[in-house]
Design an enzyme around this catalytic site. Sequence first.
Site, PDB file in Angstrom:
ATOM      1  N   PRO A  51       0.819  -1.220   0.000  1.00 44.51           N
ATOM      2  CA  PRO A  51       0.000   0.000   0.000  1.00 44.51           C
ATOM      3  C   PRO A  51       0.854   1.272   0.000  1.00 44.51           C
ATOM      4  O   PRO A  51       0.417   2.320  -0.478  1.00 44.51           O
ATOM      5  CB  PRO A  51      -0.799  -0.097   1.301  1.00 44.51           C
ATOM      6  CG  PRO A  51      -0.721  -1.525   1.715  1.00 44.51           C
ATOM      7  CD  PRO A  51       0.573  -2.061   1.178  1.00 44.51           C
ATOM      8  N   GLU A  90       6.468 -13.224 -12.150  1.00 49.26           N
ATOM      9  CA  GLU A  90       7.662 -12.434 -12.496  1.00 49.26           C
ATOM     10  C   GLU A  90       8.607 -13.289 -13.308  1.00 49.26           C
ATOM     11  O   GLU A  90       9.148 -14.275 -12.804  1.00 49.26           O
ATOM     12  CB  GLU A  90       8.364 -11.936 -11.238  1.00 49.26           C
ATOM     13  CG  GLU A  90       7.835 -10.602 -10.803  1.00 49.26           C
ATOM     14  CD  GLU A  90       8.791  -9.827  -9.911  1.00 49.26           C
ATOM     15  OE1 GLU A  90       9.998 -10.137  -9.893  1.00 49.26           O
ATOM     16  OE2 GLU A  90       8.317  -8.924  -9.232  1.00 49.26           O
ATOM     17  N   ASP A 149       8.841  -2.602 -11.323  1.00 40.88           N
ATOM     18  CA  ASP A 149       9.868  -3.541 -10.927  1.00 40.88           C
ATOM     19  C   ASP A 149      11.095  -2.724 -10.570  1.00 40.88           C
ATOM     20  O   ASP A 149      11.430  -1.765 -11.277  1.00 40.88           O
ATOM     21  CB  ASP A 149      10.175  -4.532 -12.059  1.00 40.88           C
ATOM     22  CG  ASP A 149      10.905  -5.746 -11.507  1.00 40.88           C
ATOM     23  OD1 ASP A 149      10.437  -6.302 -10.504  1.00 40.88           O
ATOM     24  OD2 ASP A 149      11.958  -6.113 -12.048  1.00 40.88           O
ATOM     25  N   PHE A 185      12.673   0.206   4.040  1.00 41.63           N
ATOM     26  CA  PHE A 185      12.520  -1.237   3.880  1.00 41.63           C
ATOM     27  C   PHE A 185      13.651  -1.738   2.979  1.00 41.63           C
ATOM     28  O   PHE A 185      14.440  -0.946   2.447  1.00 41.63           O
ATOM     29  CB  PHE A 185      11.147  -1.579   3.267  1.00 41.63           C
ATOM     30  CG  PHE A 185      11.007  -1.134   1.826  1.00 41.63           C
ATOM     31  CD1 PHE A 185      10.716   0.167   1.506  1.00 41.63           C
ATOM     32  CD2 PHE A 185      11.190  -2.043   0.776  1.00 41.63           C
ATOM     33  CE1 PHE A 185      10.597   0.584   0.179  1.00 41.63           C
ATOM     34  CE2 PHE A 185      11.071  -1.646  -0.547  1.00 41.63           C
ATOM     35  CZ  PHE A 185      10.780  -0.324  -0.851  1.00 41.63           C
ATOM     36  N   GLY A 186      13.686  -3.045   2.793  1.00 48.57           N
ATOM     37  CA  GLY A 186      14.633  -3.643   1.849  1.00 48.57           C
ATOM     38  C   GLY A 186      16.071  -3.197   2.087  1.00 48.57           C
ATOM     39  O   GLY A 186      16.586  -3.239   3.215  1.00 48.57           O
ATOM     40  N   ASP A 232      17.325  -0.271   2.072  1.00 50.92           N
ATOM     41  CA  ASP A 232      17.481   1.128   2.502  1.00 50.92           C
ATOM     42  C   ASP A 232      18.650   1.363   3.469  1.00 50.92           C
ATOM     43  O   ASP A 232      19.386   2.339   3.321  1.00 50.92           O
ATOM     44  CB  ASP A 232      16.181   1.638   3.143  1.00 50.92           C
ATOM     45  CG  ASP A 232      15.147   2.032   2.096  1.00 50.92           C
ATOM     46  OD1 ASP A 232      15.504   2.102   0.904  1.00 50.92           O
ATOM     47  OD2 ASP A 232      13.988   2.275   2.471  1.00 50.92           O
ATOM     48  N   LYS A 263      12.907  10.716   1.248  1.00 51.22           N
ATOM     49  CA  LYS A 263      13.246   9.583   0.385  1.00 51.22           C
ATOM     50  C   LYS A 263      12.429   9.641  -0.907  1.00 51.22           C
ATOM     51  O   LYS A 263      12.960   9.481  -2.000  1.00 51.22           O
ATOM     52  CB  LYS A 263      13.000   8.247   1.104  1.00 51.22           C
ATOM     53  CG  LYS A 263      13.362   7.074   0.193  1.00 51.22           C
ATOM     54  CD  LYS A 263      13.013   5.705   0.733  1.00 51.22           C
ATOM     55  CE  LYS A 263      13.042   4.702  -0.413  1.00 51.22           C
ATOM     56  NZ  LYS A 263      12.616   3.366  -0.049  1.00 51.22           N
ATOM     57  N   ARG A 267      11.694   5.296  -7.554  1.00 52.92           N
ATOM     58  CA  ARG A 267      10.263   5.148  -7.845  1.00 52.92           C
ATOM     59  C   ARG A 267       9.622   6.515  -8.034  1.00 52.92           C
ATOM     60  O   ARG A 267       8.802   6.707  -8.944  1.00 52.92           O
ATOM     61  CB  ARG A 267       9.572   4.372  -6.713  1.00 52.92           C
ATOM     62  CG  ARG A 267       8.191   3.857  -7.086  1.00 52.92           C
ATOM     63  CD  ARG A 267       7.650   2.884  -6.056  1.00 52.92           C
ATOM     64  NE  ARG A 267       8.465   1.692  -5.971  1.00 52.92           N
ATOM     65  CZ  ARG A 267       9.373   1.448  -5.036  1.00 52.92           C
ATOM     66  NH1 ARG A 267       9.553   2.300  -4.044  1.00 52.92           N
ATOM     67  NH2 ARG A 267      10.100   0.360  -5.050  1.00 52.92           N
TER      68      ARG A 267
END
Length: 218
Positions: A9, A33, A62, A177-178, A180, A198, A204
């Site tokens: 979300p 994918e 992606d 996240f990920g 970061d 960010k 993105r």
Amino acid sequence: MLRYVTTNPGKVREAERYLPDGSVERLDFDYAEVQADELGPIAARGAREAYRHADAPVLVDDAGLFVEGLDGFPGPYSSYVEETLGIERVHDIAADLDDRRAAFRCVLGYCDGEGFAASPDPVDRGDRDAAAAAGPDEEGEGGGSDGDAGAADPLPVKLFEGYVPGRIVAPRGDGGFGYDPIFEHDGETFAEMDTDRKNAVSHRGRALEKFAEWYADR
Ligand code: IMP
């Protein structure tokens, strides 16, 4: 209404910042994918599959982390590498490199079943060049992003790429996240930045900005 195909979300909230009020909603659809060493074909296939599922305009994305000194690894395999090695080990591998420059890249794929006017956009051209070099495969990925003749799959997909440069550092920060915590841009890791900061510099965000500008005329 545009459907942003994602299980996250947060990505839809980010997209809402660039698009007119009430024009985008989340579609929770898990498209297959494909494995590819470029983000563009993955986003293009996903957009086609999601459009066929939704029968409405869709946007898929992606993204991945590309480490220069590792020839772009993990790139399109970023999710898999995050789940298997974990980001600390990606940092450990990069720590031995002379060149720790890296970039996050994001490719958005848009499909509404209609054709697009040819565009000078470099991502669009790159997608066609890569597709031409790879040749058509069984599902017709060789069609490019504006419905070129010769595509086995006639569904045109428009691609938008965003990029943010940085470097790999030891993990810092609690946010995001990920990857970061190990990605530093302008002296701060993405995990040290607040969401607005960010989003203002992120891959993105840059891709969404390009998409929103084009979509406004569509
Ligand atoms: P996805 O395409 O958004 O699913 O992301 C693919 C991989 O890249 C996952 O491992 C994500 O954690 C990672 N990734 C994508 N965008 C970001 C980001 O903004 N920060 C950190 N990791 C990201």
